[in-house]
Enzyme design. Sequence first.
Site, PDB file in Angstrom:
ATOM      1  N   GLU A   6      -2.029  -9.377   2.529  1.00 13.98           N
ATOM      2  CA  GLU A   6      -2.256 -10.108   3.856  1.00 13.98           C
ATOM      3  C   GLU A   6      -3.531 -10.159   4.370  1.00 13.98           C
ATOM      4  OE1 GLU A   6      -2.055  -5.517   4.853  1.00 13.98           O
ATOM      5  OE2 GLU A   6      -1.141  -7.069   3.426  1.00 13.98           O
ATOM      6  N   CYS A  25       0.867  -1.306  -0.181  1.00  8.47           N
ATOM      7  CA  CYS A  25      -0.015  -0.015  -0.010  1.00  8.47           C
ATOM      8  C   CYS A  25       0.778   1.333   0.037  1.00  8.47           C
ATOM      9  CB  CYS A  25      -0.807  -0.021   1.269  1.00  8.47           C
ATOM     10  SG  CYS A  25      -2.349   1.069   1.097  1.00  8.47           S
ATOM     11  N   HIS A  75      -3.566  -5.027  -0.331  1.00  3.82           N
ATOM     12  CA  HIS A  75      -3.147  -5.641   0.687  1.00  3.82           C
ATOM     13  C   HIS A  75      -3.173  -7.164   0.442  1.00  3.82           C
ATOM     14  CE1 HIS A  75      -2.717  -2.417   3.842  1.00  3.82           C
ATOM     15  NE2 HIS A  75      -3.554  -1.712   2.890  1.00  3.82           N
TER      16      HIS A  75
END
Length: 261
Positions: free
Chosen positions: A197, A87, A195
Site C-alpha cells: 500500500e 507484514c 507493504h
Amino acid sequence: MLTVLVDYDSGNLHSAEKAFQRMALEVGGGDVLVSDKPEDVARADRIVLPGDGAFPACRRALGSYGGLFEAIAEAVTVRARPFLGICVGMQMMATWGREYQDTPGFDWIGGEVVKITPGDPKLKVPHMGWNDLVLDASGLAHPLLAGIATGDHAYFVHSYQMRVDDPAHRLAHCDYAGDITAIIGRDNMVGTQFHPEVVHTPDGGKLIANFVHHVCGLAGDWTMAEFRATKIAEIREQVGSGHVICGLSGGVDSSVAAILI
C-alpha cells in the site's frame, strides 16, 4: 462489495485505506471500511489485516478486541472470504511466532516466524529497503501475481520472516544472503511481508488490484459512467422531491458532488 480493513491499533491503516479506496474506485471494487467491529467483519466480502510491530504484541492486541479474531476466522476459514495479511498481518497466519517468545499464530498456513539470519555478516538486520522479488514455482500462475515478475521490487522493513512448512505455500521470496519469504498463499488466503500500500512498492497498486479482481473474483466490467449513474440514482432516492443547498468550495470533491446533484 465491501472490503474491511481490520483496525486493532497495530497497522498502517491510513496508507492502506487510501490505497484500497483508490484501487476500489479504479476497478469498481465497492466500498472500503476501516473497522474494529466483529459485525462489520462478518458482512465483509474480503478482509485485509495490516500489522506493524512485534508478533506477540500484534497477536495480543487482536485478541483484546472481543470477538474480532473469531469473526475473522469464521469469515475466512468457514465462509472462504478472501483474506490479505500485510507484514505482521501475514506473519500471524503462521503456526508459531518466535519473536521474543513463543506465540501461537492462526495456524492457517503451517510454519513459524523466526529471526532473519543473513549468510553474509555484513548485512544488517532489520532487512530494510528495496529488494527484488523472486517468484517461486507456485507463484508463477497465482492470480495475485498477474503482471508481476521476478525482478520487480518491493520495500521491506522487518527483522523476522516466515518459514513455511509446505514450499507450495511460498509464492515469492527475495534474496538477503539467503531466502526471505516475501509472499505466501493458499486457497482464499494470501499475505505479503512487504507493504503493497505504500508508494515505495512500485507494483503495490497492481498487487492490490489483483487481490480485488482475481483473488476475490470481481468481473472487471465496471465503468466510470456506471459509477456516475449509480450515485445520481442514490442521491435522487435520498432527496426525493426536496431541495438541496450545495455550498461549493471549488475543490475537486465538492465540484464532483455539485455536478452529481
